[in-house]
Design a protein around this motif. Structure first.
Motif, PDB file in Angstrom:
ATOM      1  N   SER A   1       0.851  -1.187   0.000  1.00  0.00           N
ATOM      2  CA  SER A   1       0.000   0.000   0.000  1.00  0.00           C
ATOM      3  C   SER A   1       0.887   1.238   0.000  1.00  0.00           C
ATOM      4  CB  SER A   1      -0.953   0.020   1.199  1.00  0.00           C
ATOM      5  OG  SER A   1      -0.236   0.153   2.409  1.00  0.00           O
ATOM      6  N   ILE A   2       0.307   2.364  -0.392  1.00  0.00           N
ATOM      7  CA  ILE A   2       1.051   3.626  -0.461  1.00  0.00           C
ATOM      8  C   ILE A   2       0.195   4.725   0.153  1.00  0.00           C
ATOM      9  CG2 ILE A   2       2.214   5.292  -1.952  1.00  0.00           C
ATOM     10  CD1 ILE A   2       2.530   3.103  -4.054  1.00  0.00           C
ATOM     11  N   PRO A   3       0.419   5.067   1.412  1.00  0.00           N
ATOM     12  CA  PRO A   3      -0.277   6.215   1.990  1.00  0.00           C
ATOM     13  C   PRO A   3       0.505   7.512   1.776  1.00  0.00           C
ATOM     14  CG  PRO A   3       0.814   4.958   3.712  1.00  0.00           C
ATOM     15  CD  PRO A   3       1.117   4.258   2.411  1.00  0.00           C
ATOM     16  N   TYR A   4      -0.232   8.605   1.689  1.00  0.00           N
ATOM     17  CA  TYR A   4       0.354   9.938   1.580  1.00  0.00           C
ATOM     18  C   TYR A   4      -0.287  10.794   2.658  1.00  0.00           C
ATOM     19  CZ  TYR A   4       1.990  14.310  -0.605  1.00  0.00           C
ATOM     20  OH  TYR A   4       2.603  15.516  -0.873  1.00  0.00           O
ATOM     21  N   PHE A   5       0.521  11.249   3.611  1.00  0.00           N
ATOM     22  CA  PHE A   5       0.031  12.000   4.752  1.00  0.00           C
ATOM     23  C   PHE A   5       0.232  13.493   4.504  1.00  0.00           C
ATOM     24  CE2 PHE A   5       1.652   7.898   6.252  1.00  0.00           C
ATOM     25  CZ  PHE A   5       0.519   7.377   6.868  1.00  0.00           C
ATOM     26  N   LEU A   6      -0.846  14.240   4.543  1.00  0.00           N
ATOM     27  CA  LEU A   6      -0.799  15.676   4.306  1.00  0.00           C
ATOM     28  C   LEU A   6      -0.827  16.397   5.647  1.00  0.00           C
ATOM     29  CD1 LEU A   6      -0.969  17.739   1.871  1.00  0.00           C
ATOM     30  CD2 LEU A   6      -3.359  18.012   2.541  1.00  0.00           C
ATOM     31  N   ALA A   7       0.192  17.218   5.915  1.00  0.00           N
ATOM     32  CA  ALA A   7       0.304  17.905   7.190  1.00  0.00           C
ATOM     33  C   ALA A   7       0.564  19.390   6.984  1.00  0.00           C
ATOM     34  CB  ALA A   7       1.437  17.302   8.023  1.00  0.00           C
TER      35      ALA A   7
END
Length: 359
Positions: free
Chosen positions: A301-307
């Motif tokens: 899986s590939i998560p992308y966390f926006l902060a």
């Protein structure tokens, strides 16, 4: 309410809504408002939503998973040429199975006995974390170019394509809660985000069933939002908001973004938007097991966390506060919040690859 894809959550107590972004770029003001309202409705009720017809092409997603597999197929020595830095202050580079422990416990110091007990169950996964090359707080740890030629260039490009898609989601959320379109983007430059490549190696189902190992324990994300791309193996589960402690599958929809609200956005919205607990465990289908040992298939899986940017102040949004509903949270910078949440995930000292034991 947002459109529901019934095939995506059959026989589940909750339904994860599906929102179509095909009209976002060139749609009318009314069409964009409808998308925004549907998205916010999903964020208020479930906290998870499938987003289809976004700006990241199927071909680019296929390439991303191909590069991820190439990376995790490298030898341990090659992957360890870019090791995760010691401690919890930076999330970059390669983390081997047993290094990271996902938990809702804020710090080992909050409840030492519980923290010790949780660490006895190894999270059997490996990851590689990437950020902006302009991030001075968490510098990237790249593997040598000769080890995997083209990897860095592709991942850098993919990182910014993900940010462009995430920016549209933030714009829609802002509109949906009554703010100016770019209100949330003003403190999301893209330089404090995290692209994570995740690989769950195959292992016997009994090892998960007996809690000898875990894949990804139940947790909420610390970010503003998370965008997740997943393969078709399954295993992602979302907590039923009507029955806490009961989880239902988040079935894969090919090329869709699985987007969820993070803790910071819940805090920002004064709890109007919901950061929902989720986990990765045994896949729901029996044909995911193979052989006499009932081996669980590997999963990518590939998560992308926006902060928000590190020095930005997160305080309750003006449209989410009233005399009847005063602010529940004090202002806090993203950097302060991140330090508070990250202490449990990585030990103070590095751990020996593959053992999970301190050295």
């Amino acid at each position: 309410m947002a459109t529901v894809d019934d095939s995506a959550a059959q026989d589940a107590d909750i339904r994860i809504p599906l929102v179509d972004f095909s009209c976002w770029d060139k749609g009318s003001q009314e069409e964009r408002l409808k998308i925004a309202q549907n998205l916010v409705a999903a964020c208020k009720t479930v906290g998870f939503v499938y987003i289809v017809n976004h700006d990241i092409s199927p071909d680019k997603l296929s390439q991303a998973f191909s590069w991820s597999k190439k990376f995790f197929d490298l030898s341990p020595e090659q992957k360890l040429s870019a090791p995760h830095p010691e401690g919890s202050s930076a999330h970059r580079g390669y983390s081997w199975p047993g290094l990271e422990k996902v938990s809702q416990v804020m710090s080992d110091k909050d409840d030492p006995e519980l923290a010790k007990k949780l660490r006895q169950i190894t999270d059997y996964k490996e990851s590689y974390d990437i950020g902006s090359d302009q991030d001075v707080y968490q510098p990237n740890v790249w593997i040598p170019e000769e080890t995997l030629p083209g990897f860095r260039a592709f991942m850098t490009e993919f990182y910014w394509e993900c940010f462009a898609a995430a920016s549209n989601i933030l714009r829609a959320i802002a509109i949906g809660i009554g703010l100016e379109e770019d209100y949330l983007l003003k403190i999301h430059s893209g330089h404090n985000n995290q692209l994570r490549l995740l690989h769950y190696p195959p292992l016997p189902a009994a090892a998960l069933e007996s809690e000898q190992f875990a894949r990804m324990p139940a947790h909420t994300d610390w970010s503003s939002i998370t965008m997740l791309f997943q393969d078709d193996v399954g295993g992602l589960e979302v907590e039923d908001i009507n029955r806490l402690g009961y989880f239902v599958p988040a079935t894969t929809i090919k090329n869709a973004i699985v987007m969820n609200v993070g803790d910071l956005l819940q805090r920002w919205s004064n709890d109007e938007l919901r950061s929902t607990s989720h986990r990765v465990t045994l896949p729901p289908l029996s044909d995911r097991f193979a052989g006499a040992d009932r081996m669980v298939s590997e999963r990518y899986s590939i998560p992308y966390f926006l902060a928000p940017d590190v020095t930005s102040v997160v305080e309750c949004l003006p449209t989410c506060v009233s005399d009847e509903k005063p602010a529940r949270y004090l202002p806090i910078t993203q950097g302060e919040y991140n330090r508070m949440r990250s202490q449990m995930h990585y030990p103070d000292k590095a751990t020996e690859p593959g053992t999970g034991a301190a050295y």
